[in-house]
Design a protein around this motif. Structure first.
Motif, short mmCIF file in Angstrom:
data_model
loop_
_atom_site.label_atom_id
_atom_site.label_comp_id
_atom_site.label_asym_id
_atom_site.label_seq_id
_atom_site.Cartn_x
_atom_site.Cartn_y
_atom_site.Cartn_z
N ALA A 1 -15.08 40.27 46.40
CA ALA A 1 -13.78 39.90 46.94
C ALA A 1 -13.87 38.63 47.77
CB ALA A 1 -13.23 41.05 47.80
N LEU A 2 -14.94 38.51 48.57
CA LEU A 2 -15.12 37.32 49.40
C LEU A 2 -15.30 36.09 48.53
CD1 LEU A 2 -15.43 36.18 52.27
CD2 LEU A 2 -17.89 36.63 52.10
N MET A 3 -16.07 36.22 47.46
CA MET A 3 -16.28 35.09 46.55
C MET A 3 -14.97 34.67 45.91
SD MET A 3 -18.63 33.11 44.96
CE MET A 3 -17.45 31.82 45.31
N ALA A 4 -14.22 35.64 45.42
CA ALA A 4 -12.96 35.34 44.73
C ALA A 4 -11.96 34.69 45.69
CB ALA A 4 -12.38 36.61 44.13
N MET A 5 -11.80 35.27 46.88
CA MET A 5 -10.87 34.71 47.85
C MET A 5 -11.27 33.29 48.25
SD MET A 5 -10.10 37.79 50.52
CE MET A 5 -9.22 39.28 50.06
N SER A 6 -12.55 33.09 48.48
CA SER A 6 -13.04 31.78 48.93
C SER A 6 -12.83 30.72 47.87
CB SER A 6 -14.52 31.88 49.30
OG SER A 6 -14.73 32.81 50.33
N LYS A 7 -13.10 31.06 46.63
CA LYS A 7 -12.95 30.09 45.55
C LYS A 7 -11.50 29.70 45.36
CE LYS A 7 -14.30 29.12 40.78
NZ LYS A 7 -15.02 29.63 39.57
N ILE A 8 -10.59 30.67 45.43
CA ILE A 8 -9.17 30.38 45.24
C ILE A 8 -8.61 29.59 46.43
CG2 ILE A 8 -6.88 31.42 45.14
CD1 ILE A 8 -8.07 33.60 43.38
N ALA A 9 -8.97 30.00 47.64
CA ALA A 9 -8.41 29.37 48.83
C ALA A 9 -8.99 27.98 49.09
CB ALA A 9 -8.64 30.26 50.05
N LEU A 10 -10.29 27.83 48.91
CA LEU A 10 -10.96 26.59 49.30
C LEU A 10 -11.21 25.63 48.15
CD1 LEU A 10 -13.58 28.12 51.79
CD2 LEU A 10 -11.31 27.20 52.29
N ARG A 11 -11.27 26.16 46.95
CA ARG A 11 -11.60 25.35 45.77
C ARG A 11 -13.01 24.77 45.89
NH1 ARG A 11 -7.90 27.28 42.27
NH2 ARG A 11 -5.80 27.18 43.16
N THR A 12 -13.49 24.23 44.78
CA THR A 12 -14.83 23.66 44.78
C THR A 12 -14.79 22.18 45.11
OG1 THR A 12 -14.66 23.28 42.39
CG2 THR A 12 -15.74 25.31 43.11
N LEU A 13 -15.92 21.67 45.58
CA LEU A 13 -16.05 20.24 45.87
C LEU A 13 -15.93 19.44 44.57
CD1 LEU A 13 -19.13 20.38 48.27
CD2 LEU A 13 -16.82 19.66 48.92
N PRO A 14 -15.47 18.20 44.64
CA PRO A 14 -15.44 17.35 43.45
C PRO A 14 -16.84 17.24 42.84
CG PRO A 14 -14.20 16.33 45.23
CD PRO A 14 -14.90 17.52 45.82
N GLY A 15 -16.94 17.47 41.55
CA GLY A 15 -18.23 17.40 40.88
C GLY A 15 -18.93 18.74 40.76
N ILE A 16 -18.37 19.78 41.39
CA ILE A 16 -18.94 21.12 41.30
C ILE A 16 -18.05 21.97 40.40
CG2 ILE A 16 -19.47 23.25 42.56
CD1 ILE A 16 -21.48 21.09 43.08
N ASP A 17 -18.63 22.50 39.34
CA ASP A 17 -17.87 23.34 38.42
C ASP A 17 -17.73 24.76 38.96
OD1 ASP A 17 -17.68 21.22 36.60
OD2 ASP A 17 -19.61 21.72 35.71
N ARG A 18 -18.82 25.28 39.54
CA ARG A 18 -18.82 26.65 40.05
C ARG A 18 -19.59 26.73 41.35
NH1 ARG A 18 -20.68 30.22 34.76
NH2 ARG A 18 -19.02 29.54 33.31
N PRO A 19 -19.09 27.48 42.32
CA PRO A 19 -19.88 27.70 43.54
C PRO A 19 -21.04 28.66 43.24
CG PRO A 19 -17.89 29.01 43.60
CD PRO A 19 -17.79 28.16 42.36
N ALA A 20 -22.02 28.67 44.11
CA ALA A 20 -23.18 29.54 43.93
C ALA A 20 -23.50 30.24 45.25
CB ALA A 20 -24.40 28.73 43.47
N LEU A 21 -24.03 31.44 45.14
CA LEU A 21 -24.43 32.21 46.32
C LEU A 21 -25.91 31.94 46.58
CD1 LEU A 21 -23.62 34.32 48.44
CD2 LEU A 21 -24.29 36.09 46.81
#
Length: 364
Positions: free
Chosen positions: A109-129
């Motif tokens: 849930a934290l990953m999903a919320m964070s990705k939707i709310a914050l989006r990824t940096l330019p040049g990053i396709d997917r965040p990583a833990l």
């Protein structure tokens, strides 16, 4: 200029408000300049603050009674992001009310919320833990991805390497961290096509000169060497990384349980334990997950730190300290800079290094 404050999901984790507030209070002893936004039930937070006077003047409470369940589906948690303590903590980073968020709640849930709310940096396709783990050397090892992405192509793995190296420079102080890809062997022919392509890309990108990255790529590493301290960053997909992490954690628990059984099996064993207690205490400290608590979602437009759900106050303090350290050292800016150094024109759409294919350097 004051540093951005840290939003703490006070309702997350197995122990909830008491441990989260106590952990934040412990962290503030090391980072006195930081202030906090404590998100959760106001009455319970105020009661917990009674025991931590150093936090009262440094904290603001955002009242919220709704909590994301430990087994709640991320899709359902996302729909309740505006009413839950986890969602409001992440949203504080989005709005600028906080520079980082810390939660011990549901990881998915934290990953999903964070990705939707914050989006990824330019040049990053997917965040990583990413997380740090102990080694036999004086430094820790940074490992990613640990579960955010079950699959990763070569381009993703290169981005993970850039992010992991930036993180390692902050937590370990290395100017050019040694990076290796997790594989089933160290030979160049081993592994999937994605791994071999990523290796070719990282070899070219870290070769130095104009456009060279601030990392040293050193090929592949097998899982039994992760904690040897021979590398500073281990990169893999989230599926393999999560399995490796849990295998390492399980082995650590096995060793400690085995020692406990051995030292309590007889009177002679108990006497032996007293003699060897300094060594066993050192081993216990080294293997205690609370001493390395605080995984980071790298690649987002903001800092989000995941504390282990079962962490005690010391563990939560370490997670909060990770957030503080990353804010102090401007992690997101470092990652953005390194990605700019890499340059998107270095990557083909199929994820291979341009020029390497023509020269025969890219693995087939």
């Amino acid at each position: 200029m004051s540093l951005p404050r840290i939003a703490v999901d006070a309702m997350g984790g197995d122990e909830g408000v008491r441990v989260m507030v106590e952990g934040a209070a412990l962290a503030r002893r090391r980072y006195e300049e930081f202030k906090f936004l404590l998100v959760g039930d106001q009455a319970r937070i105020e009661a917990a603050l009674e025991n931590h006077p150093n936090m009262r003047g440094a904290s603001e409470i955002l009242h919220c009674e709704d909590v994301v369940g430990g087994d709640e589906l991320p899709s359902r948690a996302i729909r309740r992001a505006k009413t839950t303590s986890m969602g409001l903590a992440v949203n504080a980073v989005k709005t600028g009310a906080a520079g980082a968020a810390v939660s011990a709640g549901n990881t998915g849930a934290l990953m999903a919320m964070s990705k939707i709310a914050l989006r990824t940096l330019p040049g990053i396709d997917r965040p990583a833990l990413a997380a740090i783990m102990p080694t036999l050397q004086a430094h820790d090892v940074v490992m990613l991805d640990l579960g955010a992405n079950t699959e990763a192509d070569a381009r993703n793995l290169v981005q993970f390497a850039v992010m992991g190296a930036a993180y390692s420079r902050i937590v370990n102080g290395f100017e050019r961290p040694v990076v290796r890809l997790l594989n089933i062997g160290t030979e160049e022919i081993k592994g999937t096509e994605e791994l071999r392509d990523a290796a070719a890309m990282l070899t070219a990108a870290s070769a130095g000169g104009e456009g060279g990255l601030a990392l040293e790529f050193d090929g592949f590493v097998e899982s039994d060497k992760i904690n040897r301290g021979e590398t500073h960053v281990v990169v893999t997909d989230g599926f393999s990384g999560n399995i490796a992490l849990k295998a390492i954690e399980g082995s650590a628990r096995f060793v400690t349980d085995l020692l406990r059984q051995a030292f309590t099996s007889s009177l002679r064993s108990k006497i032996g334990f007293l003699v060897s207690r300094p060594a066993t205490e050192l081993l216990k400290h080294h293997l205690d997950p609370n001493n390395h608590n605080g995984a980071v979602f790298l690649g987002l437009n903001g800092v989000v730190v995941k504390s282990h759900g079962s962490a005690n106050a010391k563990g939560v303090a370490n997670a909060v300290a990770v957030a503080a350290r990353l804010l102090e050292n401007k992690l997101t800016e470092r990652i953005a800079h390194d990605l700019a150094e890499l340059g998107q024109d270095a990557l083909g759409r199929n994820g291979k290094v341009r020029g390497a294919e023509d020269s025969g350097e890219a693995a087939a």
